[in-house]
Design a protein around this motif. Structure first.
Motif, PDB file in Angstrom:
ATOM      1  N   ASP A 162     -30.591  49.036  34.620  1.00 20.20           N
ATOM      2  CA  ASP A 162     -29.751  50.195  34.447  1.00 20.20           C
ATOM      3  C   ASP A 162     -28.404  50.091  33.113  1.00 20.20           C
ATOM      4  O   ASP A 162     -27.590  50.799  33.604  1.00 20.20           O
ATOM      5  CB  ASP A 162     -29.473  50.883  35.280  1.00 20.20           C
ATOM      6  CG  ASP A 162     -27.990  49.337  36.320  1.00 20.20           C
ATOM      7  OD1 ASP A 162     -27.856  48.235  36.409  1.00 20.20           O
ATOM      8  OD2 ASP A 162     -27.164  50.420  37.366  1.00 20.20           O
TER       9      ASP A 162
ATOM     10  N   ILE B 110     -25.840  52.728  31.754  1.00 15.70           N
ATOM     11  CA  ILE B 110     -25.435  53.750  32.145  1.00 15.70           C
ATOM     12  C   ILE B 110     -24.477  53.891  33.610  1.00 15.70           C
ATOM     13  O   ILE B 110     -24.125  52.884  33.773  1.00 15.70           O
ATOM     14  CB  ILE B 110     -26.141  53.835  33.836  1.00 15.70           C
ATOM     15  CG1 ILE B 110     -28.181  54.554  33.032  1.00 15.70           C
ATOM     16  CG2 ILE B 110     -26.408  54.966  34.534  1.00 15.70           C
ATOM     17  CD1 ILE B 110     -29.217  54.336  33.437  1.00 15.70           C
TER      18      ILE B 110
ATOM     19  N   TYR C 180     -21.778  55.041  36.314  1.00 18.40           N
ATOM     20  CA  TYR C 180     -22.256  55.538  36.987  1.00 18.40           C
ATOM     21  C   TYR C 180     -20.329  56.699  36.887  1.00 18.40           C
ATOM     22  O   TYR C 180     -20.075  57.684  37.184  1.00 18.40           O
ATOM     23  CB  TYR C 180     -21.718  54.254  38.524  1.00 18.40           C
ATOM     24  CG  TYR C 180     -23.325  54.411  38.554  1.00 18.40           C
ATOM     25  CD1 TYR C 180     -24.742  55.178  38.948  1.00 18.40           C
ATOM     26  CD2 TYR C 180     -23.912  52.929  37.916  1.00 18.40           C
ATOM     27  CE1 TYR C 180     -25.764  54.519  38.747  1.00 18.40           C
ATOM     28  CE2 TYR C 180     -24.614  52.564  37.328  1.00 18.40           C
ATOM     29  CZ  TYR C 180     -25.952  53.021  38.500  1.00 18.40           C
ATOM     30  OH  TYR C 180     -27.314  53.188  38.037  1.00 18.40           O
TER      31      TYR C 180
ATOM     32  N   ALA D 143     -19.544  58.356  41.992  1.00 20.66           N
ATOM     33  CA  ALA D 143     -21.208  59.016  42.414  1.00 20.66           C
ATOM     34  C   ALA D 143     -21.643  59.215  43.149  1.00 20.66           C
ATOM     35  O   ALA D 143     -20.819  58.106  44.176  1.00 20.66           O
ATOM     36  CB  ALA D 143     -21.327  57.778  41.019  1.00 20.66           C
ATOM     37  N   LYS D 144     -22.581  59.358  42.904  1.00 22.84           N
ATOM     38  CA  LYS D 144     -23.768  59.111  44.491  1.00 22.84           C
ATOM     39  C   LYS D 144     -25.600  59.555  43.742  1.00 22.84           C
ATOM     40  O   LYS D 144     -25.802  60.662  43.372  1.00 22.84           O
ATOM     41  CB  LYS D 144     -23.559  60.413  45.198  1.00 22.84           C
ATOM     42  CG  LYS D 144     -24.075  60.562  46.462  1.00 22.84           C
ATOM     43  CD  LYS D 144     -24.286  61.990  47.253  1.00 22.84           C
ATOM     44  CE  LYS D 144     -22.804  61.423  47.876  1.00 22.84           C
ATOM     45  NZ  LYS D 144     -22.772  62.768  48.713  1.00 22.84           N
ATOM     46  N   MET D 145     -26.577  58.243  44.531  1.00 25.33           N
ATOM     47  CA  MET D 145     -27.819  58.173  43.193  1.00 25.33           C
ATOM     48  C   MET D 145     -28.583  59.013  44.354  1.00 25.33           C
ATOM     49  O   MET D 145     -28.414  58.988  46.435  1.00 25.33           O
ATOM     50  CB  MET D 145     -28.044  56.874  43.790  1.00 25.33           C
ATOM     51  CG  MET D 145     -27.044  56.436  42.528  1.00 25.33           C
ATOM     52  SD  MET D 145     -27.809  54.055  43.091  1.00 25.33           S
ATOM     53  CE  MET D 145     -29.268  54.477  42.279  1.00 25.33           C
TER      54      MET D 145
ATOM     55  N   GLY E  91     -28.389  50.933  44.072  1.00 23.51           N
ATOM     56  CA  GLY E  91     -27.138  51.233  44.561  1.00 23.51           C
ATOM     57  C   GLY E  91     -26.038  49.979  45.246  1.00 23.51           C
ATOM     58  O   GLY E  91     -24.902  50.109  45.180  1.00 23.51           O
TER      59      GLY E  91
ATOM     60  N   ASN F 116     -23.906  48.041  41.887  1.00 23.02           N
ATOM     61  CA  ASN F 116     -22.802  49.562  41.756  1.00 23.02           C
ATOM     62  C   ASN F 116     -22.378  49.577  43.029  1.00 23.02           C
ATOM     63  O   ASN F 116     -20.962  50.183  42.469  1.00 23.02           O
ATOM     64  CB  ASN F 116     -23.788  50.160  40.987  1.00 23.02           C
ATOM     65  CG  ASN F 116     -24.450  49.416  39.816  1.00 23.02           C
ATOM     66  OD1 ASN F 116     -23.232  48.832  38.749  1.00 23.02           O
ATOM     67  ND2 ASN F 116     -25.586  49.633  39.934  1.00 23.02           N
TER      68      ASN F 116
ATOM     69  N   VAL G 193     -22.364  51.936  44.441  1.00 25.00           N
ATOM     70  CA  VAL G 193     -22.846  53.594  44.545  1.00 25.00           C
ATOM     71  C   VAL G 193     -23.454  54.089  46.030  1.00 25.00           C
ATOM     72  O   VAL G 193     -24.414  53.785  45.622  1.00 25.00           O
ATOM     73  CB  VAL G 193     -23.250  53.632  43.161  1.00 25.00           C
ATOM     74  CG1 VAL G 193     -24.127  55.254  43.457  1.00 25.00           C
ATOM     75  CG2 VAL G 193     -22.968  53.925  42.100  1.00 25.00           C
TER      76      VAL G 193
ATOM     77  N   THR H  67     -24.749  62.949  42.001  1.00 23.67           N
ATOM     78  CA  THR H  67     -24.269  62.389  40.457  1.00 23.67           C
ATOM     79  C   THR H  67     -25.513  62.292  39.468  1.00 23.67           C
ATOM     80  O   THR H  67     -25.713  62.003  38.268  1.00 23.67           O
ATOM     81  CB  THR H  67     -23.509  61.966  40.378  1.00 23.67           C
ATOM     82  OG1 THR H  67     -23.443  60.551  40.754  1.00 23.67           O
ATOM     83  CG2 THR H  67     -22.024  62.669  40.527  1.00 23.67           C
ATOM     84  N   HIS H  68     -26.099  60.991  40.479  1.00 23.85           N
ATOM     85  CA  HIS H  68     -27.370  60.586  39.145  1.00 23.85           C
ATOM     86  C   HIS H  68     -28.771  60.366  40.102  1.00 23.85           C
ATOM     87  O   HIS H  68     -29.171  60.461  41.373  1.00 23.85           O
ATOM     88  CB  HIS H  68     -27.010  58.870  39.432  1.00 23.85           C
ATOM     89  CG  HIS H  68     -25.490  58.701  38.491  1.00 23.85           C
ATOM     90  ND1 HIS H  68     -24.506  59.293  38.489  1.00 23.85           N
ATOM     91  CD2 HIS H  68     -25.534  58.305  37.488  1.00 23.85           C
ATOM     92  CE1 HIS H  68     -24.062  58.589  38.126  1.00 23.85           C
ATOM     93  NE2 HIS H  68     -24.474  58.703  36.613  1.00 23.85           N
TER      94      HIS H  68
ATOM     95  N   ARG I 235     -24.661  64.443  36.442  1.00 25.74           N
ATOM     96  CA  ARG I 235     -24.022  63.377  35.230  1.00 25.74           C
ATOM     97  C   ARG I 235     -25.314  62.046  34.493  1.00 25.74           C
ATOM     98  O   ARG I 235     -25.340  62.177  33.037  1.00 25.74           O
ATOM     99  CB  ARG I 235     -22.702  62.122  36.318  1.00 25.74           C
ATOM    100  CG  ARG I 235     -21.522  62.494  36.561  1.00 25.74           C
ATOM    101  CD  ARG I 235     -20.830  61.346  37.126  1.00 25.74           C
ATOM    102  NE  ARG I 235     -19.946  61.984  37.882  1.00 25.74           N
ATOM    103  CZ  ARG I 235     -19.393  61.181  38.772  1.00 25.74           C
ATOM    104  NH1 ARG I 235     -19.123  59.721  38.748  1.00 25.74           N
ATOM    105  NH2 ARG I 235     -18.304  61.239  39.812  1.00 25.74           N
TER     106      ARG I 235
END
Length: 517
Positions: free
Chosen positions: A191, A194, A196, A200-202, A220, A223, A225, A247-248, A274
Motif C-alpha cells: 500500500d 496510499i 490514509y 480514515a476507515k477501511m 489496517g 496503519n 486504520v 474512506t478507503h 479518499r
C-alpha cells in the motif's frame, strides 16, 4: 516501515500504541485494538488446547467476519496455518479442498453448516468442527476459554501462515502456501503511496478466501486504520459501510460496473472515498472514466498481482491515472511496488525480451509463495532460476518501467475477480454423457470483465441443449465457474498435433477489445 518479523506483530503493535482506538467494526459490534489483540491471543490458546501446534493446519469455511482474522493470526502465533476455504464451492470441491489442506479443526459459519454436514463423513483429517455465529455458535465460548499466548518459541519467518486455494490448471485446486515472510513483506510494501490520514476507515469487503480480502485487511493493522468488515458484497452492506464513514476501499471492477448501472445515487454514496483501489481484473476504460467522473475527489489506485505473491506486485498511482500526457498508461498495471523486481522473458528461449517486446512476466520478491501444498512438481514449474516466479501472464514493460498485461499462457479466466481455470471446468463438463469434447474460454463481459463460455461438440445422436448443459454444470460447479453461454459445434479446431486451438475460438470475441485479458 515497521520492524515486524511475524504477521501478528502488527496487531500487537496496534494494541500497544493505540489500545483504546477502534480496530474492527462488524455488524454493529466494535473491537478496540487491545480487544482485537486479546481475541487473537486467546484464539492461539484455544487452538493449542485442541492440540494444534507448529506445522499443523486448520480450515475455515465462512463468509467475512473478524473471526477469520483471529484464526489466521492466532494460528500464526502457535506456528500453524489456516486454510481459508472458498465457501462458494460445490460439495465435491469443498471436501477435496479441506482434505487436501489436512485440516485438523474445521471452523464453519452457521449459514454454511448444511453444506458441510453433507460432506462430513468424507472429511478424512478433521477431528473437530466448531460452528461460528448464529444460535448454534460455539466459537466465542471456545475462544474465551483460551489461555492468551504470545508468539511461540521456535517460530520462523518461513512458517506457512495461510493456505489460499486457487483453481487448478490440472482440474483440482492448489493450496498456495503463504509464509510469515511473504505476508509481512506484502503488508509492508503493497500500500506504498496510499495516504490514509486522520479519521480514515477501511472497507473490508472482498472475500477473505482471496488475498484481496485477507491481505488487504492486514493493512489496517499496520496503519492503525479501523476496518469495517462486511460479510458479503451486497448492496445493503455496502451502503451501510459507506454511511458509517468509510474512506478507503478495495473492490473488483465488476462491483464498480454494478454501481454505475444502479445509477447516480449509488455512485454518490461512494463519493466520499479518499482512496479507491481496484484490481483482480482489468477495469474497462468506460467504467473507470465513469467512476472518476462520479468521484472527482477520490484517489485511484490500480493493482496487479497473484495469490502466489500474497496479492499486489504492481501499482498504478493516482497521479498516473490523471497524467494527460500519457493516457496510454491507464491500460498498464503500473510499476512494481518496493521490494519487487520484474522482467519479461521469451517463453521459448528463456531470454529477456527487449523493452516494449512481449513475453512472460516474471517477478522476484520476498512476497513470493513457498510453493503449492503437497505439489512439488507444480512448485518446480512455478519457479525459474534465482527465485524468479513465472506468472503465466504475457505482457511487456515499456521504457519507463510500466507493466502491461496482455494475454495469458495459463488457461485461466478472471470473472468478477474470481479465477477460473479452464481445465477444471472442462474436467467436469467432459463427464456429461452427451458431450464428446469440450473447450472452455473467456469472452469479454461488460460487467464481469470476462465470462466463462463453453464450446462443445455432442456425441453422435445426442441432442443436449445449451440450457440443459448449463443446468447440469450448476449441479457440479461453484456458480461463478458455470459457463454463462455455450456454443454447440460439429468439431473443435485443432492444430496438427491435435491440440485444441483456443486462441482461434477466443479471437472473434476479442476483436474489439483493447486488451486480451
Amino acid at each position: 516501515m515497521s520492524d515486524a518479523t511475524f504477521i501478528a506483530d502488527h496487531a500487537r503493535a496496534a494494541a500497544q500504541s493505540a489500545p483504546d482506538e477502534t480496530g474492527w467494526i462488524y455488524e454493529g459490534r466494535e473491537w478496540t485494538w487491545a480487544q482485537a489483540w486479546d481475541s487473537i491471543r486467546r484464539t492461539a490458546g484455544a487452538l493449542s488446547g485442541e492440540g494444534i501446534g507448529h506445522g499443523d493446519h486448520i480450515a475455515v469455511v465462512d463468509k467475512n467476519n473478524p473471526a477469520i482474522l483471529q484464526l489466521v493470526l492466532g494460528a500464526s502465533l502457535v506456528g500453524a496455518a489456516t486454510a481459508i476455504v472458498n465457501w462458494r464451492l460445490a460439495g465435491d470441491e469443498l471436501d477435496y479442498t479441506i482434505n487436501d489442506a489436512g485440516a485438523k479443526v474445521l471452523f464453519v459459519g452457521h449459514e454454511l453448516l448444511d453444506q458441510v454436514d453433507v460432506i462430513r463423513d468424507r472429511l478424512t483429517t478433521v477431528e473437530r468442527i466448531i460452528v461460528m455465529g448464529g444460535d448454534a455458535d460455539e466459537f466465542e465460548a471456545w475462544q474465551a476459554a483460551g489461555e492468551p499466548l504470545e508468539q511461540a518459541d521456535g517460530s520462523a519467518v518461513d512458517d506457512t501462515v495461510v493456505l489460499m486455494y486457487s483453481s487448478g490448471t490440472t482440474g483440482r485446486p492448489k493450496g498456495v502456501m503463504l509464509t510469515q515472510r511473504n505476508l509481512v513483506a506484502h503488508t509492508e510494501s503493497a500500500d506504498t503511496g496510499i495516504a490514509y490520514g486522520e479519521g480514515a476507515k477501511m472497507l473490508i469487503a472482498m472475500p477473505m478466501f482471496h488475498v484481496g480480502g485477507t491481505s488487504y485487511a492486514m493493512f489496517g493493522l499496520k496503519n492503525r486504520v479501523p476496518g469495517h468488515i462486511i460479510r458479503d458484497v451486497e448492496p445493503g452492506a455496502l451502503a451501510g459501510a459507506m454511511m458509517s464513514g468509510v474512506t478507503h476501499a478495495f473492490l473488483v471492477p465488476a462491483v464498480v460496473a454494478m454501481l454505475l448501472q444502479a445509477g447516480p445515487d449509488a455512485m454518490k454514496l461512494f463519493s466520499g472515498l479518499r482512496g479507491f483501489s481496484y484490481g483482480a481484473a482489468p477495469m474497462p476504460l468506460t467504467i473507470l472514466r465513469g467512476a472518476q467522473e462520479h468521484w472527482p475527489d477520490t484517489a485511484f489506485y490500480q493493482v496487479y498481482g497473484l495469490t502466489e505473491f500474497c496479492g499486489v506486485v504492481t501499482m498504478l498511482h493516482d497521479d498516473e491515472h490523471r497524467d494527460l500526457e500519457h493516457p496510454e498508461r491507464l491500460l498498464s498495471a503500473g510499476k512494481p511496488i518496493p521490494g519487487v523486481e520484474a522482467r519479461v522473458v521469451d517463453p521459448a528461449t528463456l531470454q529477456d525480451a527487449a523493452p516494449g517486446e512481449a513475453g512472460e512476466l516474471w517477478f522476484r520478491t520476498e512476497q513470493a509463495t513457498a510453493g503449492y501444498h503437497g505439489r512439488p512438481e507444480a512448485t518446480a514449474e512455478l519457479y525459474a532460476e534465482d527465485g524468479w516466479v513465472r506468472t503465466g501472464d504475457i505482457g511487456r514493460i515499456d521504457a519507463d518501467g510500466y507493466v502491461y498485461v496482455e494475454d495469458r499462457i495459463k488457461d485461466m479466466i478472471i470473472t468478477g475477480g474470481e479465477n477460473v481455470y479452464s481445465p477444471e471446468v472442462e474436467r467436469v463438463l467432459s463427464e456429461h454423457p452427451d458431450l464428446l469434447e469440450v473447450a472452455i474460454i473467456g469472452v469479454p463481459d461488460p460487467t464481469w470483465g470476462e465470462s466463462v463460455k463453453a464450446v462443445v461438440a455432442l456425441r453422435p445422436g445426442a441432442e443436449a441443449t445449451e440450457a440443459e448443459i448449463i443446468a447440469w454444470a450448476r449441479e457440479h460447479l461453484a456458480h461463478y465457474k458455470v459457463p454463462r453461454s455455450i456454443d454447440i459445434v460439429e468439431l473443435l479446431p485443432r492444430n496438427p498435433s491435435g491440440k485444441i486451438l483456443k486462441r482461434d475460438l477466443r479471437k472473434p470475441y476479442w476483436t474489439e477489445a483493447a486488451r486480451q485479458v
